[in-house]
Design a protein around this motif. Structure first.
Motif, PDB file in Angstrom:
ATOM      1  N   ILE A 188      -2.776  -5.586  38.994  1.00  0.00           N
ATOM      2  CA  ILE A 188      -1.608  -5.145  39.748  1.00  0.00           C
ATOM      3  C   ILE A 188      -1.040  -6.297  40.567  1.00  0.00           C
ATOM      4  CG2 ILE A 188      -0.949  -3.758  41.762  1.00  0.00           C
ATOM      5  CD1 ILE A 188      -2.440  -1.434  40.558  1.00  0.00           C
ATOM      6  N   LYS A 189      -1.896  -7.128  41.116  1.00  0.00           N
ATOM      7  CA  LYS A 189      -1.439  -8.254  41.917  1.00  0.00           C
ATOM      8  C   LYS A 189      -0.569  -9.197  41.096  1.00  0.00           C
ATOM      9  CE  LYS A 189      -3.099 -11.760  45.173  1.00  0.00           C
ATOM     10  NZ  LYS A 189      -4.312 -12.361  45.808  1.00  0.00           N
ATOM     11  N   ASP A 190      -1.003  -9.526  39.884  1.00  0.00           N
ATOM     12  CA  ASP A 190      -0.206 -10.407  39.023  1.00  0.00           C
ATOM     13  C   ASP A 190       1.088  -9.722  38.581  1.00  0.00           C
ATOM     14  OD1 ASP A 190      -2.057 -12.428  39.232  1.00  0.00           O
ATOM     15  OD2 ASP A 190      -2.977 -12.070  37.273  1.00  0.00           O
ATOM     16  N   ALA A 191       1.004  -8.423  38.300  1.00  0.00           N
ATOM     17  CA  ALA A 191       2.214  -7.685  37.918  1.00  0.00           C
ATOM     18  C   ALA A 191       3.231  -7.697  39.049  1.00  0.00           C
ATOM     19  CB  ALA A 191       1.854  -6.249  37.538  1.00  0.00           C
ATOM     20  N   LYS A 192       2.757  -7.509  40.259  1.00  0.00           N
ATOM     21  CA  LYS A 192       3.639  -7.493  41.424  1.00  0.00           C
ATOM     22  C   LYS A 192       4.333  -8.839  41.595  1.00  0.00           C
ATOM     23  CE  LYS A 192       5.218  -6.093  45.505  1.00  0.00           C
ATOM     24  NZ  LYS A 192       6.371  -5.146  45.594  1.00  0.00           N
ATOM     25  N   VAL A 193       3.575  -9.929  41.441  1.00  0.00           N
ATOM     26  CA  VAL A 193       4.151 -11.267  41.563  1.00  0.00           C
ATOM     27  C   VAL A 193       5.219 -11.481  40.493  1.00  0.00           C
ATOM     28  CG1 VAL A 193       3.663 -13.731  41.265  1.00  0.00           C
ATOM     29  CG2 VAL A 193       2.168 -12.323  42.683  1.00  0.00           C
ATOM     30  N   ALA A 194       4.917 -11.093  39.258  1.00  0.00           N
ATOM     31  CA  ALA A 194       5.864 -11.280  38.149  1.00  0.00           C
ATOM     32  C   ALA A 194       7.145 -10.486  38.368  1.00  0.00           C
ATOM     33  CB  ALA A 194       5.206 -10.890  36.834  1.00  0.00           C
TER      34      ALA A 194
ATOM     35  N   TYR B  28      -7.185  -8.548  26.976  1.00  0.00           N
ATOM     36  CA  TYR B  28      -7.344  -7.140  26.581  1.00  0.00           C
ATOM     37  C   TYR B  28      -7.478  -6.215  27.782  1.00  0.00           C
ATOM     38  CZ  TYR B  28      -9.813  -2.951  24.988  1.00  0.00           C
ATOM     39  OH  TYR B  28     -10.206  -1.647  24.758  1.00  0.00           O
ATOM     40  N   LEU B  29      -6.826  -5.056  27.667  1.00  0.00           N
ATOM     41  CA  LEU B  29      -6.945  -3.987  28.658  1.00  0.00           C
ATOM     42  C   LEU B  29      -7.449  -2.720  27.986  1.00  0.00           C
ATOM     43  CD1 LEU B  29      -3.570  -4.318  30.604  1.00  0.00           C
ATOM     44  CD2 LEU B  29      -5.839  -4.729  31.561  1.00  0.00           C
ATOM     45  N   THR B  30      -8.332  -2.005  28.655  1.00  0.00           N
ATOM     46  CA  THR B  30      -8.693  -0.673  28.177  1.00  0.00           C
ATOM     47  C   THR B  30      -7.509   0.259  28.391  1.00  0.00           C
ATOM     48  OG1 THR B  30      -9.536   0.078  30.306  1.00  0.00           O
ATOM     49  CG2 THR B  30     -11.093  -1.087  28.842  1.00  0.00           C
ATOM     50  N   VAL B  31      -7.508   1.367  27.702  1.00  0.00           N
ATOM     51  CA  VAL B  31      -6.419   2.332  27.855  1.00  0.00           C
ATOM     52  C   VAL B  31      -6.369   2.840  29.293  1.00  0.00           C
ATOM     53  CG1 VAL B  31      -5.563   4.597  27.141  1.00  0.00           C
ATOM     54  CG2 VAL B  31      -6.455   2.998  25.430  1.00  0.00           C
ATOM     55  N   GLN B  32      -7.524   3.072  29.886  1.00  0.00           N
ATOM     56  CA  GLN B  32      -7.563   3.565  31.265  1.00  0.00           C
ATOM     57  C   GLN B  32      -6.953   2.558  32.234  1.00  0.00           C
ATOM     58  OE1 GLN B  32     -11.500   4.459  32.701  1.00  0.00           O
ATOM     59  NE2 GLN B  32     -10.776   5.378  34.598  1.00  0.00           N
ATOM     60  N   ASP B  33      -7.344   1.299  32.097  1.00  0.00           N
ATOM     61  CA  ASP B  33      -6.792   0.266  32.982  1.00  0.00           C
ATOM     62  C   ASP B  33      -5.298   0.064  32.735  1.00  0.00           C
ATOM     63  OD1 ASP B  33      -9.224  -0.150  34.181  1.00  0.00           O
ATOM     64  OD2 ASP B  33      -9.746  -1.900  32.982  1.00  0.00           O
ATOM     65  N   ALA B  34      -4.904   0.120  31.468  1.00  0.00           N
ATOM     66  CA  ALA B  34      -3.491  -0.065  31.126  1.00  0.00           C
ATOM     67  C   ALA B  34      -2.638   1.073  31.667  1.00  0.00           C
ATOM     68  CB  ALA B  34      -3.329  -0.178  29.611  1.00  0.00           C
ATOM     69  N   ALA B  35      -3.153   2.289  31.627  1.00  0.00           N
ATOM     70  CA  ALA B  35      -2.403   3.442  32.144  1.00  0.00           C
ATOM     71  C   ALA B  35      -2.148   3.282  33.643  1.00  0.00           C
ATOM     72  CB  ALA B  35      -3.170   4.726  31.866  1.00  0.00           C
ATOM     73  N   HIS B  36      -3.156   2.827  34.355  1.00  0.00           N
ATOM     74  CA  HIS B  36      -3.018   2.606  35.802  1.00  0.00           C
ATOM     75  C   HIS B  36      -1.993   1.511  36.083  1.00  0.00           C
ATOM     76  CE1 HIS B  36      -4.149   2.550  39.988  1.00  0.00           C
ATOM     77  NE2 HIS B  36      -4.568   1.299  39.926  1.00  0.00           N
ATOM     78  N   LEU B  37      -2.082   0.421  35.325  1.00  0.00           N
ATOM     79  CA  LEU B  37      -1.169  -0.698  35.515  1.00  0.00           C
ATOM     80  C   LEU B  37       0.252  -0.327  35.106  1.00  0.00           C
ATOM     81  CD1 LEU B  37      -0.900  -3.596  36.397  1.00  0.00           C
ATOM     82  CD2 LEU B  37      -1.811  -4.320  34.181  1.00  0.00           C
ATOM     83  N   SER B  38       0.382   0.429  34.026  1.00  0.00           N
ATOM     84  CA  SER B  38       1.700   0.849  33.555  1.00  0.00           C
ATOM     85  C   SER B  38       2.420   1.690  34.605  1.00  0.00           C
ATOM     86  CB  SER B  38       1.556   1.649  32.255  1.00  0.00           C
ATOM     87  OG  SER B  38       2.801   2.144  31.825  1.00  0.00           O
ATOM     88  N   ALA B  39       1.694   2.596  35.233  1.00  0.00           N
ATOM     89  CA  ALA B  39       2.302   3.444  36.264  1.00  0.00           C
ATOM     90  C   ALA B  39       2.828   2.591  37.417  1.00  0.00           C
ATOM     91  CB  ALA B  39       1.278   4.457  36.764  1.00  0.00           C
ATOM     92  N   PHE B  40       2.064   1.572  37.785  1.00  0.00           N
ATOM     93  CA  PHE B  40       2.516   0.685  38.862  1.00  0.00           C
ATOM     94  C   PHE B  40       3.769  -0.074  38.444  1.00  0.00           C
ATOM     95  CE2 PHE B  40       2.657  -3.616  40.608  1.00  0.00           C
ATOM     96  CZ  PHE B  40       2.807  -3.323  41.956  1.00  0.00           C
ATOM     97  N   ILE B  41       3.786  -0.604  37.232  1.00  0.00           N
ATOM     98  CA  ILE B  41       4.931  -1.381  36.746  1.00  0.00           C
ATOM     99  C   ILE B  41       6.203  -0.534  36.770  1.00  0.00           C
ATOM    100  CG2 ILE B  41       5.905  -2.513  34.696  1.00  0.00           C
ATOM    101  CD1 ILE B  41       2.919  -3.245  34.002  1.00  0.00           C
TER     102      ILE B  41
END
Length: 216
Positions: free
Chosen positions: A12-18, A37-50
């Motif tokens: 999330i930190k890198d996504a926020k910076v980008a 690589y991201l697991t589906v669980q981690d990707a779902a969490h990151l996707s919601a933030f993005i």
């Protein structure tokens, strides 16, 4: 303005910076052998933030068939998928129309396009989908030998392949793309993003991109 896609984001930190730097697209990698690589669980969490930050999460697929792509896209609330590997590009013809595609077109060392499955390619919609021109070894930082004569310019397109802060403005000047896609070019070591490089790359890409009415 040239759109920027930062691929292989894992935190999330890198996504926020980008996103704060101006990147519109954030690539989430589902290739198990990749250091990104991201697991589906981690990707779902990151996707919601993005999405909450007003950017677009993009699922990056390689060996996945249509059923798997659809399943992961649904689990991660993805509206855009990047068909990176041969199997995933073949799956295009079986994907639903509400999924936007970023379809990889590979250029070999001579600047020629590798074989394209015509049945799959014909299922693309130039109003909905994008092309991404890359090398035959995507994600490695190898510079793509793009040939403007061979570009399928009816589509909006991204360019990728060895992009970094030293060459991004020259590449945009030469190809005037809709967008640029970078992974290794903004990493301190393979798979680990440098927030400084993310900021510099995005600034340079957009500063020059403002000079063009690109093919968008």
């Amino acid at each position: 303005m040239t759109q920027v896609k930062i691929c292989g984001i894992k935190t999330i930190k890198d996504a926020k910076v980008a996103i704060d730097a101006g990147a519109r697209y954030i690539g989430l990698n589902f290739e198990e052998k990749s250091p990104r690589y991201l697991t589906v669980q981690d990707a779902a969490h990151l996707s919601a933030f993005i999405v909450s930050e007003g950017a677009i999460p993009v699922g990056v697929f390689t060996h996945h068939d249509a059923e798997k792509i659809i399943s992961i896209a649904k689990a991660c609330s993805l509206n855009t998928v990047q068909l990176h590997g041969e199997n995933s590009r073949l799956a295009n013809k079986n994907l639903p129309s509400d999924l936007k595609r970023i379809y990889i077109v590979e250029f070999d060392e001579l600047g020629n396009i590798n074989n394209i499955d015509q049945e799959s390619f014909k299922k693309l919609d130039k109003e909905r989908d994008y092309l991404l021109f890359d090398s035959t070894t995507p994600g490695t930082g190898q510079e793509a030998k793009l040939n403007k004569k061979n570009m399928l310019s009816d589509f909006r397109y991204f360019i990728a392949g060895g992009l970094n802060i030293d060459n991004i403005q020259a590449k945009i000047h030469e190809y005037q793309p809709y967008g640029v896609d970078v992974a290794s070019g903004v990493e301190s070591i393979r798979g680990i993003k440098s927030q400084t490089l993310i900021k510099q790359f995005t600034y340079l890409a957009q500063a020059l991109g403002e000079c063009y009415v690109a093919n968008n």
